[in-house]
Motif scaffolding. Structure first.
Motif, PDB file in Angstrom:
ATOM      1  N   ILE A  39       1.246  -1.292   0.068  1.00  0.00           N
ATOM      2  CA  ILE A  39      -0.157   0.411   0.268  1.00  0.00           C
ATOM      3  C   ILE A  39       1.159   1.316  -0.145  1.00  0.00           C
ATOM      4  CG2 ILE A  39      -1.678   1.664   1.340  1.00  0.00           C
ATOM      5  CD1 ILE A  39      -3.485  -1.327   1.848  1.00  0.00           C
ATOM      6  N   ALA A  40       0.475   2.316  -0.746  1.00  0.00           N
ATOM      7  CA  ALA A  40       1.128   3.272  -1.404  1.00  0.00           C
ATOM      8  C   ALA A  40       0.470   4.615  -0.888  1.00  0.00           C
ATOM      9  CB  ALA A  40       2.291   3.539  -2.637  1.00  0.00           C
ATOM     10  N   ASN A  41       1.204   5.650  -1.121  1.00  0.00           N
ATOM     11  CA  ASN A  41       0.440   7.114  -1.289  1.00  0.00           C
ATOM     12  C   ASN A  41       0.685   7.879  -2.419  1.00  0.00           C
ATOM     13  OD1 ASN A  41       2.023   8.927   0.179  1.00  0.00           O
ATOM     14  ND2 ASN A  41       1.460   8.240   2.057  1.00  0.00           N
ATOM     15  N   ARG A  42      -0.339   8.564  -2.496  1.00  0.00           N
ATOM     16  CA  ARG A  42       0.422  10.153  -3.898  1.00  0.00           C
ATOM     17  C   ARG A  42       2.115  10.955  -3.425  1.00  0.00           C
ATOM     18  NH1 ARG A  42      -2.252   7.792  -7.620  1.00  0.00           N
ATOM     19  NH2 ARG A  42      -4.573   7.104  -6.909  1.00  0.00           N
ATOM     20  N   SER A  43       2.145  10.750  -1.838  1.00  0.00           N
ATOM     21  CA  SER A  43       2.913  11.799  -1.785  1.00  0.00           C
ATOM     22  C   SER A  43       4.606  11.372  -2.647  1.00  0.00           C
ATOM     23  CB  SER A  43       3.709  11.372   0.121  1.00  0.00           C
ATOM     24  OG  SER A  43       4.878  12.371  -0.384  1.00  0.00           O
ATOM     25  N   SER A  44       5.066  12.347  -2.679  1.00  0.00           N
ATOM     26  CA  SER A  44       6.081  12.687  -4.196  1.00  0.00           C
ATOM     27  C   SER A  44       7.552  12.375  -3.150  1.00  0.00           C
ATOM     28  CB  SER A  44       6.467  14.288  -5.268  1.00  0.00           C
ATOM     29  OG  SER A  44       6.447  14.502  -4.455  1.00  0.00           O
ATOM     30  N   GLY A  45       7.208  13.228  -1.904  1.00  0.00           N
ATOM     31  CA  GLY A  45       8.780  13.881  -0.898  1.00  0.00           C
ATOM     32  C   GLY A  45       9.437  15.583  -1.213  1.00  0.00           C
ATOM     33  N   ARG A  46       8.713  15.738  -2.103  1.00  0.00           N
ATOM     34  CA  ARG A  46       9.286  17.114  -2.514  1.00  0.00           C
ATOM     35  C   ARG A  46       8.990  18.535  -1.325  1.00  0.00           C
ATOM     36  NH1 ARG A  46       6.688  18.308  -8.479  1.00  0.00           N
ATOM     37  NH2 ARG A  46       7.984  19.975  -8.781  1.00  0.00           N
ATOM     38  N   GLN A  47       7.663  18.365  -0.462  1.00  0.00           N
ATOM     39  CA  GLN A  47       8.176  18.986  -0.032  1.00  0.00           C
ATOM     40  C   GLN A  47       9.274  18.705   0.894  1.00  0.00           C
ATOM     41  OE1 GLN A  47       5.310  22.575   0.180  1.00  0.00           O
ATOM     42  NE2 GLN A  47       7.492  22.618   1.153  1.00  0.00           N
ATOM     43  N   GLY A  48       8.936  18.176   1.287  1.00  0.00           N
ATOM     44  CA  GLY A  48       9.674  17.403   2.803  1.00  0.00           C
ATOM     45  C   GLY A  48      11.173  17.952   2.246  1.00  0.00           C
ATOM     46  N   TYR A  49      11.441  16.964   1.006  1.00  0.00           N
ATOM     47  CA  TYR A  49      12.992  17.351   0.453  1.00  0.00           C
ATOM     48  C   TYR A  49      13.197  18.904   0.473  1.00  0.00           C
ATOM     49  CZ  TYR A  49      13.883  12.373  -0.541  1.00  0.00           C
ATOM     50  OH  TYR A  49      14.432  11.208  -0.680  1.00  0.00           O
ATOM     51  N   ILE A  51      12.551  21.480   2.421  1.00  0.00           N
ATOM     52  CA  ILE A  51      12.506  21.660   3.593  1.00  0.00           C
ATOM     53  C   ILE A  51      13.706  21.487   3.881  1.00  0.00           C
ATOM     54  CG2 ILE A  51      11.518  21.459   6.363  1.00  0.00           C
ATOM     55  CD1 ILE A  51       8.268  21.362   5.016  1.00  0.00           C
ATOM     56  N   ALA A  52      13.899  20.326   4.101  1.00  0.00           N
ATOM     57  CA  ALA A  52      15.638  19.746   4.352  1.00  0.00           C
ATOM     58  C   ALA A  52      16.488  21.385   3.745  1.00  0.00           C
ATOM     59  CB  ALA A  52      15.155  18.220   4.105  1.00  0.00           C
ATOM     60  N   ALA A  53      16.423  21.090   2.471  1.00  0.00           N
ATOM     61  CA  ALA A  53      17.967  21.389   2.164  1.00  0.00           C
ATOM     62  C   ALA A  53      17.570  22.781   2.170  1.00  0.00           C
ATOM     63  CB  ALA A  53      17.000  21.131  -0.093  1.00  0.00           C
ATOM     64  N   MET A  54      16.140  23.604   2.424  1.00  0.00           N
ATOM     65  CA  MET A  54      16.325  25.246   3.126  1.00  0.00           C
ATOM     66  C   MET A  54      17.668  25.115   4.553  1.00  0.00           C
ATOM     67  SD  MET A  54      15.832  27.821   1.053  1.00  0.00           S
ATOM     68  CE  MET A  54      14.507  27.309   0.166  1.00  0.00           C
ATOM     69  N   LEU A  55      16.808  24.343   5.689  1.00  0.00           N
ATOM     70  CA  LEU A  55      17.596  23.970   6.862  1.00  0.00           C
ATOM     71  C   LEU A  55      19.341  24.067   6.161  1.00  0.00           C
ATOM     72  CD1 LEU A  55      14.609  21.409   8.405  1.00  0.00           C
ATOM     73  CD2 LEU A  55      14.891  24.055   8.837  1.00  0.00           C
ATOM     74  N   ALA A  60      22.202  24.334   9.308  1.00  0.00           N
ATOM     75  CA  ALA A  60      21.417  23.416  10.126  1.00  0.00           C
ATOM     76  C   ALA A  60      22.776  21.875   9.800  1.00  0.00           C
ATOM     77  CB  ALA A  60      19.729  23.021   9.865  1.00  0.00           C
ATOM     78  N   GLU A  61      22.649  21.221  10.887  1.00  0.00           N
ATOM     79  CA  GLU A  61      22.884  19.756  10.548  1.00  0.00           C
ATOM     80  C   GLU A  61      21.520  18.481  10.388  1.00  0.00           C
ATOM     81  OE1 GLU A  61      25.612  18.059  13.359  1.00  0.00           O
ATOM     82  OE2 GLU A  61      24.363  15.908  13.393  1.00  0.00           O
ATOM     83  N   LEU A  74      19.616  14.447  -1.068  1.00  0.00           N
ATOM     84  CA  LEU A  74      20.141  16.190  -1.386  1.00  0.00           C
ATOM     85  C   LEU A  74      21.461  15.833  -0.120  1.00  0.00           C
ATOM     86  CD1 LEU A  74      17.299  17.287   0.763  1.00  0.00           C
ATOM     87  CD2 LEU A  74      17.941  18.080  -1.709  1.00  0.00           C
ATOM     88  N   VAL A  75      22.497  16.770  -1.444  1.00  0.00           N
ATOM     89  CA  VAL A  75      23.962  16.550  -0.928  1.00  0.00           C
ATOM     90  C   VAL A  75      24.055  17.616   0.869  1.00  0.00           C
ATOM     91  CG1 VAL A  75      26.418  17.907  -1.305  1.00  0.00           C
ATOM     92  CG2 VAL A  75      24.388  17.402  -3.062  1.00  0.00           C
TER      93      VAL A  75
END
Lengths: 232, 232
Positions: A39-49, A51-55, A60-61, A74-75
């Motif tokens: 079972i999956a869902n349609r989240s692409s991960g783009r919003q979370g990635y 946010i992580a990149a911006m932090l 931030a670490e 993400l590098v």
């Protein structure tokens, strides 16, 4: 673009999150039904990635715990790839202690009760999948002995969320819940429209790109963590 | 690589499938549970895409009906992207008439009975998903009024398949069933190990790359279609 300009300002040496550790989750979880189905869902991960990149840009670490996505690592960010909600929960716990946790992943509320082997056709009609509730990762971290000072959760927007916002914040142990309007093609799309639910009330953000949401949210995190060391 | 060499021979003007129409399916299907969740499987689509590409190299007019994959469209191939088994069935029917059909997709055996709206937590314990049998696309084309002369199906290998091979061939109306050993990481991996089940018996192919399986199978299709116009 405004975000680019402001990001450039920050990049010019201003790193308000220098020395802060932040755990971010992103993407869907996959809950196996049998060795080949899930079972999956349609989240692409783009919003979370985003946010992580911006932090990370803000100094931030960052530990990004990601469900299965098509996005590259993400590098400069510590990446942990997981599949199920239970794996995600363990990876988040392993990334503590942290100053902030931002739980963006669309975690499956349920997993399928162990079925043993590949489900088969024929015999006695259609099978039923019995679902078992998954751990609530946000509530788990909101009430964790090593709770980060700032805990932010994302939630699919429902009437219920806004009506019961205060009790939900307490139940989750979260400082802020970012409510996503998932009625359009937000999941997988480039834009997002969010409302921020906190003890101070509800704040509407206009529709903007996920990158702009990420910038504003990372800014907010920097602001909150810059304050006193008291709980927020 | 052998396949490269032989492919080069064919590319040198030999197009044994020139003027033949072939329908190929590939990838998983996604069966929605609600607007955000769905049931998926681990098929990457690589084997089916490799077969479609090889058939096109051999001169066939190829219609590829693909479930959701991360693979780019094949140049020179008619592509139809679908999500569910029912959409795939309709797209295959729309691609008829054809000289051959090669059903490689890992079609979900079941879909979820319509649930109306987003399933919710809380209230009365864990929900159960009631499954409804999907159409059997292979059997549908095997018994279709416009049945292609050659019908080949792929199937996850089970003891059952080999034991009941002959009755399965008849039930599906297929000339050949390619049994995949999905016990390892075949789904999503680069290699494949198949057995060909036909009225003549079972033929084991050694483990090879999916591209080599594609080459051998495309060659077999060319051989079969080059024969008489009688049913195979």
């Amino acid at each position: 673009e405004i975000a680019d300009a402001v990001e450039a300002l920050f990049a010019r040496g201003q790193q308000p999150l220098k020395g802060k550790r932040v755990v971010v989750t992103a993407g869907p979880t996959h809950e196996p039904i049998d060795p080949v189905r899930y079972i999956a869902n349609r989240s692409s991960g783009r919003q979370g990635y985003a946010i992580a990149a911006m932090l990370e840009t803000l100094g931030a670490e960052v530990h990004l715990v990601s469900g299965p996505t098509a996005l590259p690592d993400l590098v400069g960010v510590h990446m942990t790839r997981v599949e199920t909600a239970r794996e995600m929960q363990a990876a988040v716990a392993a990334a503590l202690p942290a100053d902030a946790a931002i739980m963006v992943a669309a975690v499956a509320d349920w997993r399928v009760e162990a079925m043993g082997q590949k489900i088969k056709k024929g015999s006695t009609g259609a099978p039923a999948l019995t679902l078992v509730e998954n751990p609530d990762i946000l509530a788990g971290i909101g009430h964790h002995p090593s709770r980060p000072r700032l805990v932010i959760g994302f939630a699919a927007e429902t009437e219920n969320l806004l009506v019961n916002a205060q009790s939900k914040l307490a139940r989750k142990g979260a400082d802020l819940i970012v409510a996503n309007d998932v009625s359009g093609d937000v999941m997988g799309g480039a834009n997002n429209r969010v409302r921020l639910v906190s003890k101070d009330g509800v704040e509407d953000w206009p529709e903007m790109t996920k990158r702009e949401v990420a910038w504003r949210l990372a800014h907010l995190v920097a602001e909150k963590l810059a304050g006193s060391e008291k709980p927020l």
